[in-house]
Scaffold this active site. Structure first.
Site, short mmCIF file in Angstrom:
data_model
loop_
_atom_site.label_atom_id
_atom_site.label_comp_id
_atom_site.label_asym_id
_atom_site.label_seq_id
_atom_site.Cartn_x
_atom_site.Cartn_y
_atom_site.Cartn_z
N HIS A 159 117.58 -45.02 40.51
CA HIS A 159 118.63 -44.61 41.46
C HIS A 159 118.33 -45.03 42.89
O HIS A 159 119.25 -45.10 43.73
CB HIS A 159 118.83 -43.10 41.38
CG HIS A 159 120.24 -42.67 41.49
ND1 HIS A 159 121.14 -43.25 42.37
CD2 HIS A 159 120.95 -41.70 40.85
CE1 HIS A 159 122.32 -42.67 42.25
NE2 HIS A 159 122.23 -41.72 41.35
N ASP A 378 134.77 -56.57 32.80
CA ASP A 378 135.28 -57.38 31.68
C ASP A 378 134.51 -58.70 31.62
O ASP A 378 134.63 -59.54 32.51
CB ASP A 378 136.78 -57.63 31.90
CG ASP A 378 137.38 -58.56 30.85
OD1 ASP A 378 136.69 -58.93 29.88
OD2 ASP A 378 138.56 -58.91 31.02
#
Length: 448
Positions: A159, A378
């Protein structure tokens, strides 16, 4: 249902992104101790067979990753601890990103497109490095192909490198390169320490000491916890709309879904856990500050761009006060998050970091993933039908709660969304009862 790993490849930048080993400083948001943890999540994609795009996702994504790492080369670096516990990023030549290839012995449909997955199974879809391994290798990917031709892309990211929005920016860059772009459309911006560093001299105008305290040598997630379970609950639109309408009627205030439902879930969790009335409990969430700070962070900034916000009550106040009063406190806390809040938070970190800043126990972490753009990634065969977090730690909480959309593969079969929550095992039965009451529109407002 089992997942079998066949290889782990190291993916290198397609050309050397730098000439000399060097250190990159992190921002004062990146080095928040609450972010000294990996976050893990998985995207599920349906079959690649019907597309004219090349059908081997491992090969396609590996090649695009090579090109993307030229722009995002910090992902090949290693995090190192400084003497005060802060982190810095060391970048050396010859490093790469581990990319695991795996196969599952089932179809995506048989596991309901990961909408409500078996925990043992889904844990096999995402790498899970230990604490030190996560520092040395802050970014690991795994691609798992299913018998139906669909696949999952699991990511484990430290993180301190970025938040969910920064990671999505990176994955969108990989995706556009996979679809044939010659370069990324959004140039990444690193300038962490200059854009989100402390003021000179630092000054704190927000009373963080009311919700944060000091415990030198402590870890936000080192607290001893009892056995916990993770469960998914369904929130139907009809129930939520009725609940929010009743809160408006009782209080005269309109609440967002996060404020209204967050108040209900927080109270139900604390009540189910039997927290003594005098103990302080905290509702923790993060706010995206990319456009709140002055000047706004530049487009392309991919570091942590969120600050934690804490709402604190006694357990007695939370359980006994009208629930709309709790929702009001959550709502008010959001309005306080402005440029000064962000600057004061970073200055508070600067002045007190070595003392061991912690929110302590009794923290309930909440986050809303319904509109974060995770589903835009995508690689050439369509976007993911499901995005699922696996993180066990969030904002100093060992019991995170996520608001999640249903899988688009099940579109039309369910309305509303789901709540994925981690609870003490002993609290699950009582919490389920409150959620059943919510589903039957027994919100318990009249008795308060």
């Amino acid at each position: 249902m089992e997942v079998h790993t066949s290889e782990t490849a190291l993916v290198f930048p397609s050309r050397p992104p730098f000439q000399h080993d060097h250190v990159l400083p992190l921002s004062h948001l990146d080095t928040d101790r609450n972010l000294h943890v990996t976050f893990r999540y998985v995207r599920a994609y349906t079959s690649t067979a019907a597309s004219s795009h090349p059908s081997d996702p491992f090969r396609v994504i590996s090649a695009a990753l090579c090109d993307a790492l030229v722009y995002y080369y910090p992902f090949i670096g290693s995090l190192r601890r400084l003497s005060d516990g802060r982190l810095e990023l060391f970048c050396a030549a010859g490093k790469g990103v581990p990319f695991v290839r795996a196969a599952a012995d089932c179809s995506l449909e048989s596991v309901n497109y990961l909408d409500e997955p078996d925990r043992h199974f889904v844990e096999q879809l995402v790498p899970d490095p230990g604490l030190e391994e996560g520092l040395a290798t802050p970014f690991v990917l795994q691609l798992t192909v299913f018998e139906c031709g669909g696949y999952c892309l699991g990511a484990s990211i430290h993180h301190a490198m970025c938040d969910g929005l920064g990671a999505t920016q990176f994955f969108n860059a990989v995706a556009e390169l996979a679809r044939g772009a010659s370069r990324v459309s959004v140039e990444p911006v690193w300038e962490r320490s200059s854009l989100l560093g402390p003021r000179e001299p630092p000054r704190v105008e927000v009373p963080f000491e009311e919700v944060l305290h000091f415990e030198k040598g402590s870890s936000p997630y080192g607290q001893s916890v009892e056995a916990v379970v993770r469960e998914c609950f369904h929130v139907r639109d009809e129930c939520l709309d009725r609940y929010k309408a009743l809160l408006l009627e009782k209080s005269g205030v309109s609440f967002t879904t996060f404020e209204a439902l967050g108040a209900f879930l927080w109270r139900a969790r604390v009540k189910a856990a039997g927290v003594p009335g005098h103990e302080k409990v905290k509702f923790a969430y993060s706010i995206n500050v990319r456009k709140l700070v002055k000047p706004p962070l530049p487009v392309g900034y991919w570091g942590n761009g969120c600050v934690p916000v804490y709402v604190q009550l006694s357990a007695k106040e939370l359980v006994e006060n009208p629930i709309w009063e709790t929702a009001k406190v959550i709502k008010k806390s959001k309005s306080n998050a402005r440029d000064e809040y962000v600057r004061s938070f970073m200055d508070f970190q600067e002045l007190n970091y070595a003392k061991g800043i912690t929110a302590g126990k009794g923290v309930s972490g909440f986050t809303d993933w319904r509109h974060l753009g995770h589903s835009t990634v995508d690689f050439g065969w369509g976007g993911p039908v499901t995005v699922l977090p696996l993180s066990r730690h969030l904002l100093g909480s060992v019991e995170p709660c996520f608001f999640l959309p249903y899988s688009s593969a099940n579109a039309g079969s369910k309305d509303g969304f789901k709540v994925l929550i981690t609870l003490p095992e002993i609290a699950l039965h009582a919490f389920r009862q409150d959620m059943e009451k919510f589903t039957s529109q027994q919100f318990g407002l009249s008795s308060l």
